[in-house]
Design a protein around this motif. Structure first.
Motif, PDB file in Angstrom:
ATOM      1  N   GLY A   3       0.818  -1.207   0.000  1.00 53.01           N
ATOM      2  CA  GLY A   3       0.000   0.000   0.000  1.00 53.01           C
ATOM      3  C   GLY A   3       0.843   1.245   0.000  1.00 53.01           C
ATOM      4  N   HIS A   4       1.933   1.204   0.782  1.00 54.29           N
ATOM      5  CA  HIS A   4       2.806   2.366   0.860  1.00 54.29           C
ATOM      6  C   HIS A   4       3.481   2.617  -0.477  1.00 54.29           C
ATOM      7  CE1 HIS A   4       4.410   5.279   3.693  1.00 54.29           C
ATOM      8  NE2 HIS A   4       5.522   5.247   2.994  1.00 54.29           N
ATOM      9  N   SER A   5       3.868   1.536  -1.147  1.00 53.57           N
ATOM     10  CA  SER A   5       4.484   1.665  -2.469  1.00 53.57           C
ATOM     11  C   SER A   5       3.501   2.289  -3.451  1.00 53.57           C
ATOM     12  CB  SER A   5       4.929   0.291  -2.976  1.00 53.57           C
ATOM     13  OG  SER A   5       5.369   0.368  -4.307  1.00 53.57           O
ATOM     14  N   HIS A   6       2.242   1.862  -3.361  1.00 50.25           N
ATOM     15  CA  HIS A   6       1.228   2.394  -4.275  1.00 50.25           C
ATOM     16  C   HIS A   6       1.010   3.882  -4.018  1.00 50.25           C
ATOM     17  CE1 HIS A   6      -1.890   1.463  -7.240  1.00 50.25           C
ATOM     18  NE2 HIS A   6      -2.616   2.395  -6.650  1.00 50.25           N
ATOM     19  N   TRP A   7       1.072   4.285  -2.752  1.00 49.94           N
ATOM     20  CA  TRP A   7       0.947   5.716  -2.418  1.00 49.94           C
ATOM     21  C   TRP A   7       2.082   6.496  -3.065  1.00 49.94           C
ATOM     22  CZ3 TRP A   7      -1.932   9.554  -0.965  1.00 49.94           C
ATOM     23  CH2 TRP A   7      -1.339  10.727  -0.512  1.00 49.94           C
ATOM     24  N   ALA A   8       3.293   5.918  -3.070  1.00 45.57           N
ATOM     25  CA  ALA A   8       4.432   6.586  -3.704  1.00 45.57           C
ATOM     26  C   ALA A   8       4.180   6.779  -5.196  1.00 45.57           C
ATOM     27  CB  ALA A   8       5.710   5.770  -3.485  1.00 45.57           C
ATOM     28  N   GLN A   9       3.556   5.799  -5.834  1.00 43.84           N
ATOM     29  CA  GLN A   9       3.236   5.933  -7.258  1.00 43.84           C
ATOM     30  C   GLN A   9       2.229   7.060  -7.485  1.00 43.84           C
ATOM     31  OE1 GLN A   9       2.236   2.123  -9.161  1.00 43.84           O
ATOM     32  NE2 GLN A   9       3.305   1.092  -7.501  1.00 43.84           N
ATOM     33  N   ILE A  10       1.234   7.150  -6.619  1.00 43.85           N
ATOM     34  CA  ILE A  10       0.244   8.226  -6.730  1.00 43.85           C
ATOM     35  C   ILE A  10       0.927   9.573  -6.582  1.00 43.85           C
ATOM     36  CG2 ILE A  10      -1.778   9.282  -5.621  1.00 43.85           C
ATOM     37  CD1 ILE A  10      -2.593   6.429  -4.764  1.00 43.85           C
ATOM     38  N   VAL A 207       1.975  -0.762  10.062  1.00 47.16           N
ATOM     39  CA  VAL A 207       0.637  -0.944  10.623  1.00 47.16           C
ATOM     40  C   VAL A 207      -0.313  -1.208   9.466  1.00 47.16           C
ATOM     41  CG1 VAL A 207      -1.265   0.137  11.875  1.00 47.16           C
ATOM     42  CG2 VAL A 207       1.100   0.595  12.567  1.00 47.16           C
ATOM     43  N   LYS A 208      -0.951  -2.383   9.471  1.00 45.71           N
ATOM     44  CA  LYS A 208      -1.842  -2.747   8.379  1.00 45.71           C
ATOM     45  C   LYS A 208      -3.221  -2.111   8.582  1.00 45.71           C
ATOM     46  CE  LYS A 208      -2.599  -6.596   5.276  1.00 45.71           C
ATOM     47  NZ  LYS A 208      -2.179  -7.967   4.946  1.00 45.71           N
ATOM     48  N   LEU A 209      -3.693  -1.411   7.563  1.00 44.22           N
ATOM     49  CA  LEU A 209      -5.016  -0.778   7.614  1.00 44.22           C
ATOM     50  C   LEU A 209      -5.937  -1.488   6.624  1.00 44.22           C
ATOM     51  CD1 LEU A 209      -4.014   3.028   7.629  1.00 44.22           C
ATOM     52  CD2 LEU A 209      -4.434   1.521   9.588  1.00 44.22           C
ATOM     53  N   GLU A 210      -6.877  -2.267   7.153  1.00 34.13           N
ATOM     54  CA  GLU A 210      -7.790  -3.013   6.283  1.00 34.13           C
ATOM     55  C   GLU A 210      -9.203  -2.456   6.322  1.00 34.13           C
ATOM     56  OE1 GLU A 210      -6.381  -7.440   5.935  1.00 34.13           O
ATOM     57  OE2 GLU A 210      -6.461  -6.933   8.074  1.00 34.13           O
ATOM     58  N   ASP A 211      -9.484  -1.583   7.293  1.00 35.80           N
ATOM     59  CA  ASP A 211     -10.788  -0.935   7.361  1.00 35.80           C
ATOM     60  C   ASP A 211     -10.822   0.229   6.374  1.00 35.80           C
ATOM     61  OD1 ASP A 211     -13.410  -0.261   8.806  1.00 35.80           O
ATOM     62  OD2 ASP A 211     -12.262   1.599   9.038  1.00 35.80           O
ATOM     63  N   GLU A 212     -11.833   0.266   5.532  1.00 33.14           N
ATOM     64  CA  GLU A 212     -11.881   1.270   4.463  1.00 33.14           C
ATOM     65  C   GLU A 212     -11.893   2.707   4.997  1.00 33.14           C
ATOM     66  OE1 GLU A 212     -14.735   2.539   0.696  1.00 33.14           O
ATOM     67  OE2 GLU A 212     -14.681   0.441   1.354  1.00 33.14           O
ATOM     68  N   LYS A 213     -12.695   2.952   6.026  1.00 33.10           N
ATOM     69  CA  LYS A 213     -12.789   4.311   6.566  1.00 33.10           C
ATOM     70  C   LYS A 213     -11.465   4.775   7.156  1.00 33.10           C
ATOM     71  CE  LYS A 213     -15.343   7.225   9.816  1.00 33.10           C
ATOM     72  NZ  LYS A 213     -16.380   7.285  10.885  1.00 33.10           N
ATOM     73  N   THR A 214     -10.809   3.885   7.898  1.00 28.48           N
ATOM     74  CA  THR A 214      -9.521   4.227   8.512  1.00 28.48           C
ATOM     75  C   THR A 214      -8.469   4.493   7.441  1.00 28.48           C
ATOM     76  OG1 THR A 214     -10.058   2.819  10.405  1.00 28.48           O
ATOM     77  CG2 THR A 214      -7.766   3.471  10.156  1.00 28.48           C
ATOM     78  N   ASN A 243      -5.540  -3.997  -3.150  1.00 31.21           N
ATOM     79  CA  ASN A 243      -6.885  -3.877  -3.724  1.00 31.21           C
ATOM     80  C   ASN A 243      -7.668  -2.735  -3.078  1.00 31.21           C
ATOM     81  OD1 ASN A 243      -7.053  -5.240  -1.268  1.00 31.21           O
ATOM     82  ND2 ASN A 243      -8.815  -6.475  -1.884  1.00 31.21           N
ATOM     83  N   LEU A 244      -7.482  -2.527  -1.783  1.00 27.19           N
ATOM     84  CA  LEU A 244      -8.160  -1.425  -1.100  1.00 27.19           C
ATOM     85  C   LEU A 244      -7.550  -0.084  -1.512  1.00 27.19           C
ATOM     86  CD1 LEU A 244     -10.178  -0.297   0.903  1.00 27.19           C
ATOM     87  CD2 LEU A 244      -8.579  -0.856   2.761  1.00 27.19           C
ATOM     88  N   MET A 245      -6.226  -0.052  -1.642  1.00 29.82           N
ATOM     89  CA  MET A 245      -5.551   1.180  -2.071  1.00 29.82           C
ATOM     90  C   MET A 245      -6.022   1.606  -3.454  1.00 29.82           C
ATOM     91  SD  MET A 245      -3.399   3.598  -1.427  1.00 29.82           S
ATOM     92  CE  MET A 245      -1.973   3.358  -0.392  1.00 29.82           C
ATOM     93  N   GLU A 246      -6.151   0.632  -4.345  1.00 26.69           N
ATOM     94  CA  GLU A 246      -6.607   0.942  -5.707  1.00 26.69           C
ATOM     95  C   GLU A 246      -8.055   1.443  -5.695  1.00 26.69           C
ATOM     96  OE1 GLU A 246      -5.913  -2.554  -7.987  1.00 26.69           O
ATOM     97  OE2 GLU A 246      -3.753  -2.248  -8.071  1.00 26.69           O
ATOM     98  N   LYS A 247      -8.871   0.859  -4.855  1.00 27.79           N
ATOM     99  CA  LYS A 247     -10.268   1.288  -4.746  1.00 27.79           C
ATOM    100  C   LYS A 247     -10.359   2.728  -4.245  1.00 27.79           C
ATOM    101  CE  LYS A 247     -14.607   0.235  -2.314  1.00 27.79           C
ATOM    102  NZ  LYS A 247     -15.251  -0.644  -1.316  1.00 27.79           N
ATOM    103  N   LEU A 248      -9.554   3.052  -3.228  1.00 27.28           N
ATOM    104  CA  LEU A 248      -9.610   4.388  -2.636  1.00 27.28           C
ATOM    105  C   LEU A 248      -8.995   5.457  -3.530  1.00 27.28           C
ATOM    106  CD1 LEU A 248      -8.667   3.495   1.046  1.00 27.28           C
ATOM    107  CD2 LEU A 248     -10.917   4.118   0.171  1.00 27.28           C
TER     108      LEU A 248
END
Length: 251
Positions: A3-10, A207-214, A243-248
């Motif tokens: 997820g962190h890597s995907h944030w870097a791409q964004i 820290v793994k964040l799996e809740d969409e709102k969080t 998958n959650l990162m891409e959705k958000l």
């Protein structure tokens, strides 16, 4: 760290938009001024200034802007006096957040950052609260572009890299700060084209964040912090499933 890597791409995709708004130029100018004031105006003997100038050129900052910022750092031109300041806090879900800033008014910056944290379900913390979670490392990002993991591993590890992380669209090569330049040179000599090369802070734990709102709150916090004019870099130890990162992010 997917997820962190995907944030870097964004973030990299947003860089061009930031440049158009002038925000990126503002941040780079401040970095050049501070780097010059601390280490002098010769980039060949000032690695921090050299990196700042490289970032300026990558953002297509005019040469005269770069030279003016260096002159200000040397005290040859009048300008606002900036100081470096770091801040620490906790984001949603207990995510550790470490901020590097350059500010002309520390009290104002503290107040504004506290408001941002509060708005996004986090809080500003005392110095030393989360700094220990991060360690300085060299980070080299290479787009996959048909490369195999074995190809990258062979070159990187032989040059002295500590680790190679494989993601869907890219490879991350981790080095010690001392070996960074040597590994980077080996990567470029091998014909690979890095999309990003820098010495940065990498979290020891995540820290793994799996809740969409969080997760959504955390991304909002990152975005608001990085858009703040005084903030140069934001580091956080969240890990959001791909998958959650891409959705958000709508990708």
């Amino acid at each position: 760290m997917a997820g962190h890597s995907h944030w870097a791409q964004i973030k990299r995709k947003k860089a061009a938009q930031d440049a158009k708004r002038g925000k990126l130029f503002t941040k780079i100018t401040r970095e050049i001024i501070v780097a010059t004031r601390i280490g002098g105006g010769d980039p060949s003997s000032n690695p921090r200034l050299r990196a700042a100038i490289a970032a300026a050129k990558a953002a297509n900052m005019p040469k005269e802007n770069i030279e003016r910022a260096i002159r200000k750092g040397l005290g040859l031109e009048e300008g606002t006096q900036y100081e470096e300041a770091t801040f620490e806090g906790y984001g949603p879900g207990g995510v550790a957040v470490f901020i590097e800033s350059v500010t002309d008014n520390r009290r104002r910056t503290v107040s504004e950052l506290r408001h941002i944290f509060s708005k996004c379900g986090g809080n500003l913390a005392e110095p030393g609260a989360v700094a220990w979670i991060f360690e300085k490392k060299g980070l080299i990002v290479i787009p996959r572009d048909g490369l195999s993991e074995d190809q990258v591993l062979e070159v990187a590890l032989e040059a002295g890299a500590e680790d190679v992380r494989s993601y869907e669209g890219e490879f991350e090569i981790i080095t010690t700060p001392e070996d960074f330049e040597e590994v980077k040179a080996a990567i470029e000599k091998a014909g690979f084209s890095p999309s990003s090369t820098k010495v940065t802070l990498v979290p020891k734990t995540t820290v793994k964040l799996e809740d969409e709102k969080t997760a959504q709150q955390m991304l909002r916090l990152m975005e608001m912090l990085e858009e703040h004019d005084d903030v140069q870099q934001v580091y956080a130890n969240f890990d959001i499933p791909e998958n959650l990162m891409e959705k958000l992010s709508g990708t």
